[in-house]
Scaffold this motif. Structure first.
Motif, PDB file in Angstrom:
ATOM      1  N   MET A 255       0.850  -1.201   0.000  1.00 12.22           N
ATOM      2  CA  MET A 255       0.000   0.000   0.000  1.00 12.22           C
ATOM      3  C   MET A 255       0.886   1.251   0.000  1.00 12.22           C
ATOM      4  N   ILE A 256       0.586   2.219  -0.879  1.00 12.25           N
ATOM      5  CA  ILE A 256       1.425   3.424  -0.902  1.00 12.25           C
ATOM      6  C   ILE A 256       0.620   4.621  -0.381  1.00 12.25           C
ATOM      7  N   SER A 257       1.342   5.670   0.024  1.00 10.97           N
ATOM      8  CA  SER A 257       0.647   6.814   0.619  1.00 10.97           C
ATOM      9  C   SER A 257      -0.007   7.662  -0.475  1.00 10.97           C
ATOM     10  N   VAL A 258      -0.926   8.501  -0.050  1.00  9.54           N
ATOM     11  CA  VAL A 258      -1.619   9.392  -0.983  1.00  9.54           C
ATOM     12  C   VAL A 258      -0.580  10.273  -1.696  1.00  9.54           C
ATOM     13  N   GLU A 259       0.411  10.754  -0.955  1.00 12.34           N
ATOM     14  CA  GLU A 259       1.420  11.643  -1.548  1.00 12.34           C
ATOM     15  C   GLU A 259       2.245  10.907  -2.605  1.00 12.34           C
ATOM     16  N   GLU A 260       2.665   9.659  -2.270  1.00  9.32           N
ATOM     17  CA  GLU A 260       3.441   8.886  -3.247  1.00  9.32           C
ATOM     18  C   GLU A 260       2.625   8.647  -4.508  1.00  9.32           C
ATOM     19  N   ALA A 261       1.359   8.280  -4.292  1.00 12.15           N
ATOM     20  CA  ALA A 261       0.494   7.993  -5.437  1.00 12.15           C
ATOM     21  C   ALA A 261       0.369   9.231  -6.314  1.00 12.15           C
ATOM     22  N   LEU A 262       0.161  10.380  -5.678  1.00 12.19           N
ATOM     23  CA  LEU A 262      -0.003  11.616  -6.446  1.00 12.19           C
ATOM     24  C   LEU A 262       1.275  11.933  -7.224  1.00 12.19           C
ATOM     25  N   GLU A 263       2.408  11.737  -6.581  1.00 12.16           N
ATOM     26  CA  GLU A 263       3.674  12.027  -7.251  1.00 12.16           C
ATOM     27  C   GLU A 263       3.830  11.155  -8.493  1.00 12.16           C
ATOM     28  N   LYS A 264       3.464   9.877  -8.351  1.00 15.57           N
ATOM     29  CA  LYS A 264       3.584   8.967  -9.491  1.00 15.57           C
ATOM     30  C   LYS A 264       2.676   9.412 -10.631  1.00 15.57           C
ATOM     31  N   VAL A 265       1.420   9.750 -10.272  1.00 12.58           N
ATOM     32  CA  VAL A 265       0.484  10.174 -11.315  1.00 12.58           C
ATOM     33  C   VAL A 265       1.031  11.412 -12.024  1.00 12.58           C
ATOM     34  N   LEU A 266       1.491  12.379 -11.230  1.00 10.54           N
ATOM     35  CA  LEU A 266       1.954  13.642 -11.828  1.00 10.54           C
ATOM     36  C   LEU A 266       3.207  13.435 -12.677  1.00 10.54           C
ATOM     37  N   ASN A 267       4.025  12.445 -12.306  1.00 12.99           N
ATOM     38  CA  ASN A 267       5.211  12.161 -13.109  1.00 12.99           C
ATOM     39  C   ASN A 267       4.855  11.644 -14.491  1.00 12.99           C
ATOM     40  N   TYR A 268       3.679  11.045 -14.586  1.00  9.92           N
ATOM     41  CA  TYR A 268       3.270  10.469 -15.873  1.00  9.92           C
ATOM     42  C   TYR A 268       2.652  11.489 -16.817  1.00  9.92           C
ATOM     43  N   VAL A 269       2.169  12.597 -16.282  1.00  8.40           N
ATOM     44  CA  VAL A 269       1.478  13.529 -17.182  1.00  8.40           C
ATOM     45  C   VAL A 269       2.331  14.758 -17.436  1.00  8.40           C
ATOM     46  N   GLU A 270       2.189  15.302 -18.634  1.00 14.45           N
ATOM     47  CA  GLU A 270       3.014  16.425 -19.071  1.00 14.45           C
ATOM     48  C   GLU A 270       2.125  17.621 -19.364  1.00 14.45           C
ATOM     49  N   VAL A 271       2.732  18.793 -19.293  1.00 15.22           N
ATOM     50  CA  VAL A 271       2.004  19.995 -19.693  1.00 15.22           C
ATOM     51  C   VAL A 271       1.757  19.897 -21.202  1.00 15.22           C
ATOM     52  N   LEU A 272       0.530  20.168 -21.619  1.00 15.16           N
ATOM     53  CA  LEU A 272       0.185  20.020 -23.039  1.00 15.16           C
ATOM     54  C   LEU A 272       0.695  21.217 -23.841  1.00 15.16           C
ATOM     55  N   GLU A 273       0.557  21.096 -25.155  1.00 16.28           N
ATOM     56  CA  GLU A 273       1.087  22.147 -26.019  1.00 16.28           C
ATOM     57  C   GLU A 273       0.096  23.316 -26.112  1.00 16.28           C
ATOM     58  N   PRO A 274       0.618  24.506 -26.509  1.00  9.87           N
ATOM     59  CA  PRO A 274      -0.283  25.668 -26.600  1.00  9.87           C
ATOM     60  C   PRO A 274      -1.120  25.660 -27.872  1.00  9.87           C
TER      61      PRO A 274
ATOM     62  N   GLN B 238      -8.410  13.601  -5.711  1.00  7.11           N
ATOM     63  CA  GLN B 238      -7.034  13.553  -5.205  1.00  7.11           C
ATOM     64  C   GLN B 238      -6.017  13.360  -6.315  1.00  7.11           C
ATOM     65  N   PHE B 239      -6.384  12.641  -7.384  1.00  7.71           N
ATOM     66  CA  PHE B 239      -5.365  12.269  -8.379  1.00  7.71           C
ATOM     67  C   PHE B 239      -5.656  12.790  -9.787  1.00  7.71           C
ATOM     68  N   ALA B 240      -6.898  12.602 -10.262  1.00  3.25           N
ATOM     69  CA  ALA B 240      -7.177  13.012 -11.643  1.00  3.25           C
ATOM     70  C   ALA B 240      -7.232  14.534 -11.755  1.00  3.25           C
ATOM     71  N   ARG B 241      -7.827  15.185 -10.768  1.00  7.65           N
ATOM     72  CA  ARG B 241      -7.935  16.652 -10.800  1.00  7.65           C
ATOM     73  C   ARG B 241      -6.544  17.305 -10.907  1.00  7.65           C
ATOM     74  N   PRO B 242      -5.592  16.952 -10.002  1.00  6.72           N
ATOM     75  CA  PRO B 242      -4.261  17.571 -10.162  1.00  6.72           C
ATOM     76  C   PRO B 242      -3.598  17.221 -11.493  1.00  6.72           C
ATOM     77  N   ALA B 243      -3.855  16.011 -12.001  1.00  5.05           N
ATOM     78  CA  ALA B 243      -3.248  15.629 -13.286  1.00  5.05           C
ATOM     79  C   ALA B 243      -3.788  16.521 -14.400  1.00  5.05           C
ATOM     80  N   ILE B 244      -5.097  16.755 -14.386  1.00  6.38           N
ATOM     81  CA  ILE B 244      -5.700  17.628 -15.403  1.00  6.38           C
ATOM     82  C   ILE B 244      -5.114  19.034 -15.290  1.00  6.38           C
TER      83      ILE B 244
END
Ligand code: AMP
Ligand code: MG
Length: 594
Positions: free
Chosen positions: A1-20, A323-329
């Motif tokens: 089981m991983i912490s909420v913070e670890e999970a969020l970090e992993k999710v955010l590492n996978y997503v990139e800022v999109l193009e303009p 917790q996860f999809a909103r910050p990724a978006i």
């Protein structure tokens, strides 16, 4: 089981800022500007009138009053949108409307109400002259050219989130489009053999799919473009087909099919067609959560689409989305502030947390008397979506504890507040701790004086173990308290005192909310068991040990050196201690001005 913070970090590492992308300004609300915007024009473009009145030369109003008007010849009129046909010469005035360009020769405007125009009209008098009833200064009621925006100025910085006012500013610059980071397309898929669409009648064993709707609305709320893929059935084949329909999107969310039931197959699909990121997060609701990427080959190129597998239970899927999809978006949209604002509130109910996970309790937050209170919104089953509908916040009950008791202070994530708001500004607080006779009070006094000298508004808190002597017998305030009033406030032209009965010795966390928001720094003496930042004052003459363990301390003010990594500040050097506090606790990051 991983912490909420670890999970969020992993999710955010996978997503990139999109193009303009460049698009019409009205479609850019909430998007992040991808270029610096400079002005090519002055706004206003010309000196103009701030009022309806008469444009004139200020010098011609010298000594004017109601009893002694100055009479000027009216030589013309100018409305907003047209240019003045005449100039104002000494002894003349031009009738002018708000926004109309100031005629040459004029340097001030006198409002209609400060002239005799109305009286003249009522008496059918001669409007070729006007009586000025007050003296005005040069520049009165004139809006100067470039007063709002000057040509060449940097008006909006790259990275700015566009709100209605920025969209208005772009329009005022004459820009019909803006370059903004594009909105992510989020594909949304519900899974489950039991699900039917909202427009279908219920049949035995079936329920309406609600997750697709909640999640699509969440995606829109946070600025993404939802692409609903419909309902996938509990078979690898059905799911694979549906998931592949969503791979044009920037992110894919599924709901359901991630727990340990026989039909929980999202993870199998993910394992076969992509990479599984993680499975269980230390949170409740929402423990079964999958994250990974689905591989897609197009034109020989492999594209990886982030996939968030939300739990099926309606509350769990929404809480995990938050917790996860909103910050990724938000990250994909180029936003910098990803966290929901968190406030501190007193919880109205006991919350039991038996299984060591971080609990997100649905609460309704209200503000009474300058303090936030949070009440649990009824039964908290993860299938009870109305508990979310009644809530405006998620109380965060830390993992590992046993829950909270009514009256405890809890942190609450405010669901309906914008991320830009940030955490409700927490007052910078530092406590000066130390053994008796170490010089805590003297340091407090010196720090207060030093911070006042630096221009800060300081509040100081002291724990009066032996009671306090401000409640003088016989005074009216004392009589009110004797009559049973739970709190007494005494206000005078220059002070306010607030005396409240309490049923236990308050912790500093409970005291802080009563300190008003207007202070820049709260200096506390004592409360060494609390979790607020602490600085220990140490004298070697009192023994070589500290009264707090070093890892709890932000610094030590000492007259001998310790073998520790904690910053050590020289005893007797208040300026250095104040510098340390100012740098570490008081100064905020520079504001993102434009
Ligand atoms: P699962 O994670 O697939 O085991 O689903 C857990 C619970 O959530 C089950 O009771 C499902 O019926 C329910 N559920 C799953 N998906 C949805 C949905 N789209 N709408 C409403 N309830 C759902
Ligand atoms: Mg299911």
């Amino acid at each position: 089981m991983i912490s909420v913070e670890e999970a969020l970090e992993k999710v955010l590492n996978y997503v990139e800022v999109l193009e303009p992308e460049r698009k019409p300004i009205l479609d850019c609300l909430g998007q992040v500007l991808a270029e610096d915007v400079y002005s090519t024009i002055d706004i206003p473009p010309l000196d103009n009138s701030a009022m309806d009145g008469y444009a004139l030369r200020a010098r011609d109003t010298l000594g004017a009053s109601e009893s002694s008007p100055r009479y000027l010849v009216v030589v013309g009129e100018v409305a907003a949108g047209s240019m003045p046909a005449q100039e104002v010469r000494p002894g003349t005035a031009i009738r002018i409307m708000t926004g109309a360009p100031l005629p040459g020769g004029a340097d001030a405007v006198v409002r209609f109400e400060d002239t005799d125009e109305v009286n003249r009209k009522l008496s059918g008098g001669d409007l070729s002259h006007i009586g000025i009833l007050c003296q005005v200064e040069k520049g009165a009621d004139v809006r100067g050219r470039g007063e709002d925006i000057a040509r060449g100025d940097l008006i909006l910085k790259k990275g700015k989130v566009l709100r209605p006012q920025e969209i208005g500013v772009l329009a005022s610059l004459g820009l019909s489009t803006a370059l903004v980071i594009r909105r992510p397309v989020v594909a949304i898929l519900a899974t489950g053999d039991e699900l039917i669409g909202v427009d279908q009648p219920l049949a035995p064993g079936k329920i309406h799919d609600s997750n697709n709707y909640t999640i699509a609305a969440e995606v829109s709320r946070y600025g993404g473009i939802p692409k609903i893929l419909g309902i996938g059935r509990d078979s690898v084949q059905s799911l694979t087909k549906k998931i592949y329909e969503g791979l044009d999107a920037d992110m894919l969310t599924t709901s359901g099919g991630v727990s340990k039931g026989d039909y929980d197959i999202v993870k199998n699909v993910l394992a076969e067609h992509g990479e599984v990121g993680f499975w269980t997060v230390c949170m409740k609701p929402g423990k079964p959560l999958a994250f990974g990427v689905i591989r897609k080959t197009r034109g020989g190129k492999v594209k990886k689409v982030p996939h968030l597998g939300l739990p099926g239970n309606p509350v769990s899927s929404m809480v995990t989305f938050e917790q996860f999809a909103r910050p990724a978006i938000l990250k994909m949209m180029g936003k910098k502030i990803l966290a929901k604002p968190v406030i501190r509130a007193i919880i109205d109910d006991d919350i039991v947390d038996t299984d060591e996970r971080r609990l997100f309790a649905r609460v309704s937050v209200t503000r009474r008397g300058g303090q936030y209170y949070a009440s649990v919104t009824g039964p908290q089953g993860s299938g009870i979506l109305t508990s979310m509908a009644k809530a405006n916040g998620l109380a965060i009950i830390p993992e590992g504890g046993k829950g909270v008791k009514a009256g405890d202070m809890v942190e609450v994530q405010m669901l309906d507040w914008g991320e830009e708001q940030g955490d409700v500004e927490k007052l910078p607080v530092v406590s000066i701790v130390g053994k008796s006779q170490s010089g805590k009070t003297v340091l407090m006094e010196q720090l207060i004086a030093e911070f006042k000298r630096r221009g800060y508004k300081v509040a100081a808190i002291k724990h009066g173990r032996g009671g306090m002597k401000i409640d003088h017998p016989g005074k009216d305030s004392w009589r009110f308290a004797q009559a049973g009033s739970d709190a007494v406030l005494i206000s005078s032209p220059d002070k306010l005192a607030f005396i409240k009965s309490v049923d236990h010795d308050l912790g500093i966390e409970e005291i802080l909310p009563t300190v008003g928001p207007e202070f820049d720094l709260v200096l506390v003496e004592g409360f060494k068991k609390s979790k607020i930042p602490k600085i220990e004052v140490h004298r070697k003459g009192l023994g070589h040990d500290l009264s707090c363990s070093p890892e709890e301390l932000s610094a030590i003010v000492t007259d001998e050196s310790f073998d520790t990594d904690i910053p050590q500040l020289p005893w007797g050097d208040t300026v250095t201690v104040a510098d340390f506090i100012e740098k570490n606790f008081v100064l905020k990051s520079p504001s993102n001005a434009c």
